[in-house]
Scaffold this motif. Structure first.
Motif: not given
Ligand code: SAM
Length: 267
Positions: A36, A61, A82
């Motif tokens: 990151y 998220g 999230d």
């Molecule tokens: C690939 S992870 C990325 C997490 C973080 N942003 C990172 O870069 O490490 C995708 C994230 O999106 C969240 N997510 C997916 N759909 C979502 C929704 N409808 N509302 C909120 N969060 C969501 C998942 O729970 C997950 O934690």
């Protein structure tokens, strides 16, 4: 024992919640190679070039917090949310009370405040399975922008669905195997919904300790994303493509780059 995840119905958000509740304990191990500092180090100058001011970030998220930790280190005030309580628990273990964390579905995002920067990183929006859902999410993010604030999110390219989502990847960490089994094909069509099955060995290994779940993502072509941004009352000010080296390129080439990053502001 059959470790294949059972196919279950549900909206994109329900699929995402199930996937991340299951993935949470091994998410940081599986994504340990995601840099990151490198990624954001390349993106922040572009945000500043587009007038980024202030120090208030909303991370939508946010997962286990990997996407906001570099901003905390830079002295930003961070608020994050999230859909997965288990992912947030891990974020809380890293930050204590320093970051207000809420369970929220990005399709129905509350207004948490006025933020100079709202972002949603690492293909979180690809878990939304229609343009309508992406529009709802972007409208909610827009409502959290301070005057002059910027919104940034990334999506996976067609190349990602034809490679990572079509291949098997094995990561061995902490003495256990984590296996990503992409179910897509090398000729995925634009806008398609794609699946990958994920299996995690419990510490100690053995078949009886394997858990499995499904990731379901939709590809959003660049042109469609631009239209949805506009429909959400935003103006797209820049789009970058990049590969695993995170070196930002223009124009985007969906057949070469792995991700597209969109920067927008209120129209
Ligand atoms: C690939 S992870 C990325 C997490 C973080 N942003 C990172 O870069 O490490 C995708 C994230 O999106 C969240 N997510 C997916 N759909 C979502 C929704 N409808 N509302 C909120 N969060 C969501 C998942 O729970 C997950 O934690």
């Amino acid at each position: 024992m059959d470790t294949r995840a059972a196919v279950q119905p549900g909206t994109g958000s329900e699929w995402a919640e199930r996937a991340y509740e299951a993935l949470a304990p091994v998410y940081d191990d599986f994504t340990a190679h995601h840099d990151y500092e490198l990624w954001l180090g390349n993106l922040l100058p572009e945000l500043r070039r587009h007038g980024l001011r202030g120090h208030r970030l909303l991370d939508v998220g946010c997962g286990t917090g990997k996407s906001f930790l570099p901003m905390l280190e830079r002295g930003w005030e961070v608020t994050a949310c999230d859909i997965s309580p288990s992912m947030l628990e891990l974020a809380r273990a890293k930050t204590g009370d320093a970051v207000p964390l809420s369970v929220a579905d990005m399709r129905e995002l509350p207004v948490f405040g006025e933020f100079n920067l709202v972002w949603c990183l690492d293909d979180a929006v690809n878990y939304l399975l229609s343009g309508e859902e992406l529009g709802e999410a972007l409208s909610g993010m827009r409502a959290n922008l301070a005057p002059g604030g910027l919104l940034m999110f990334d999506v996976n390219t067609l190349n990602s669905y034809r490679s990572f989502f079509a291949e098997t990847e094995l990561v061995e960490r902490g003495g256990r195997k984590l296996v990503w089994k992409g179910q897509a094909s090398a000729d995925v069509e634009p806008g398609a919904i794609n699946e990958a099955h994920f299996e995690a060995e419990a510490p100690g290994g053995g078949d009886s300790g394997v858990t499995a779940h499904v990731h379901r993502q939709r590809h959003f072509p660049e042109g469609e994303v631009r239209e949805i941004i506009e429909g959400a009352g935003l103006e797209c000010v820049d789009v970058f493509g990049h590969g695993y080296d995170a070196v930002l390129k223009q124009p985007v080439d969906e057949l070469v780059h792995n991700k597209m990053v969109f920067i927008s502001r209120r129209a």
